[in-house]
Scaffold this motif. Sequence first.
Motif, short mmCIF file in Angstrom:
data_model
loop_
_atom_site.label_atom_id
_atom_site.label_comp_id
_atom_site.label_asym_id
_atom_site.label_seq_id
_atom_site.Cartn_x
_atom_site.Cartn_y
_atom_site.Cartn_z
N ASP A 21 -11.92 -49.41 3.54
CA ASP A 21 -12.97 -49.05 4.50
C ASP A 21 -12.65 -47.74 5.19
O ASP A 21 -11.50 -47.40 5.42
N VAL A 22 -13.70 -46.98 5.49
CA VAL A 22 -13.55 -45.69 6.15
C VAL A 22 -14.32 -45.70 7.46
O VAL A 22 -15.28 -46.43 7.64
N ILE A 24 -16.85 -44.27 9.93
CA ILE A 24 -18.06 -43.45 10.01
C ILE A 24 -18.60 -43.58 11.42
O ILE A 24 -18.83 -44.68 11.91
N ASP A 32 -17.13 -49.17 6.27
CA ASP A 32 -17.89 -48.91 5.05
C ASP A 32 -16.97 -48.79 3.85
O ASP A 32 -15.97 -48.07 3.87
N PHE A 35 -19.38 -46.25 -1.94
CA PHE A 35 -19.56 -44.81 -2.10
C PHE A 35 -20.35 -44.55 -3.37
O PHE A 35 -20.14 -45.22 -4.38
N TRP A 44 -19.72 -37.22 -3.12
CA TRP A 44 -19.89 -38.65 -2.86
C TRP A 44 -20.46 -38.87 -1.48
O TRP A 44 -20.10 -38.17 -0.54
N SER A 45 -21.34 -39.86 -1.36
CA SER A 45 -21.86 -40.24 -0.04
C SER A 45 -21.44 -41.67 0.27
O SER A 45 -21.32 -42.50 -0.63
N THR A 46 -21.20 -41.92 1.54
CA THR A 46 -20.90 -43.27 2.00
C THR A 46 -22.20 -44.02 2.21
O THR A 46 -23.12 -43.49 2.83
N GLU A 48 -23.85 -46.91 4.10
CA GLU A 48 -23.58 -47.76 5.26
C GLU A 48 -24.46 -49.00 5.22
O GLU A 48 -25.66 -48.93 5.43
N SER A 85 -27.64 -45.32 -3.93
CA SER A 85 -27.22 -44.50 -2.80
C SER A 85 -28.03 -44.78 -1.54
O SER A 85 -27.72 -44.27 -0.47
#
Length: 198
Positions: A21-22, A24, A32, A35, A44-46, A48, A85
Motif C-alpha cells: 500500500d502507498v 495518497i 491503495d 496500479f 502508472w496511476s494509482t 483509489e 484505471s
Amino acid sequence: AVDGGPGIAWGNNYWVGVGDDVAINPAPSDEDVLFVSTNGGGAWSTVELSAQQTNDVGRTACYKSDTIFFFSVQDQIWKATANPSVASNWNKLQDFDGGQDIQAMAYNGSDRWVCVGASGEVHTSDDDWTNATARTGGHGSSTISGVVYCAGTVNKWVSVGQSGKIAYSSDGITWSAATTGTTQFLRAVATDNTTIVA
C-alpha cells in the motif's frame, strides 16, 4: 515475494499491478494497492478504491478477457469489467471469513478459478468469483503461495508453498500431496502446458 506479492497482469493493452500500500493524500486514501498503466508500462496511476482500506498488500493480479481483470488484497477478491484505471469499474466480489490472505489465483481458461493462501486456504469459483466454495488443499495448514493450471496432456492444477509442499488436482476441488525432496519455501509456479516449474 516474501510478502506473497507483488502481482502483475497484462491484457487488452492494460497493465494491472498490485503490491504494497502507498500513501495518497488526502486521507483516508492511504492504503491503495492497485496500479494501472495504459501506455505499455511507461507511466502508472494509482487506482483509489474507497472501500478497499485494509492496510495490507495486494498479492495477485489476473487477466481473463476483454477488460475483465481480478486482483486480491488480504482475503478479498475484486473484479473489473471495464477500463481498469477507473476506480468505479472495480467491484469487491469476495471477502472470505477468517482474514486469511489470498496469495495466488489462477484460471483454467474455460470455467474454473482457484485461489490459494495462508493456512492452506483453497477456494474455487465457476462464475468469476460471484460465488466461491472453500476446499481442502493438499498442504494441510501450511501457506500456499502459488497455483497454476497446466492444460494440454497434463490437465492438472498444481499448487506450491511452505516447506517445499506441492499438491495437484484434476479439477481444483480434490487435491493430493506430492513428494518434492525439498523443504525450501516454494513461492511461485508457472507452466508452458508441458513443463511445470516451481
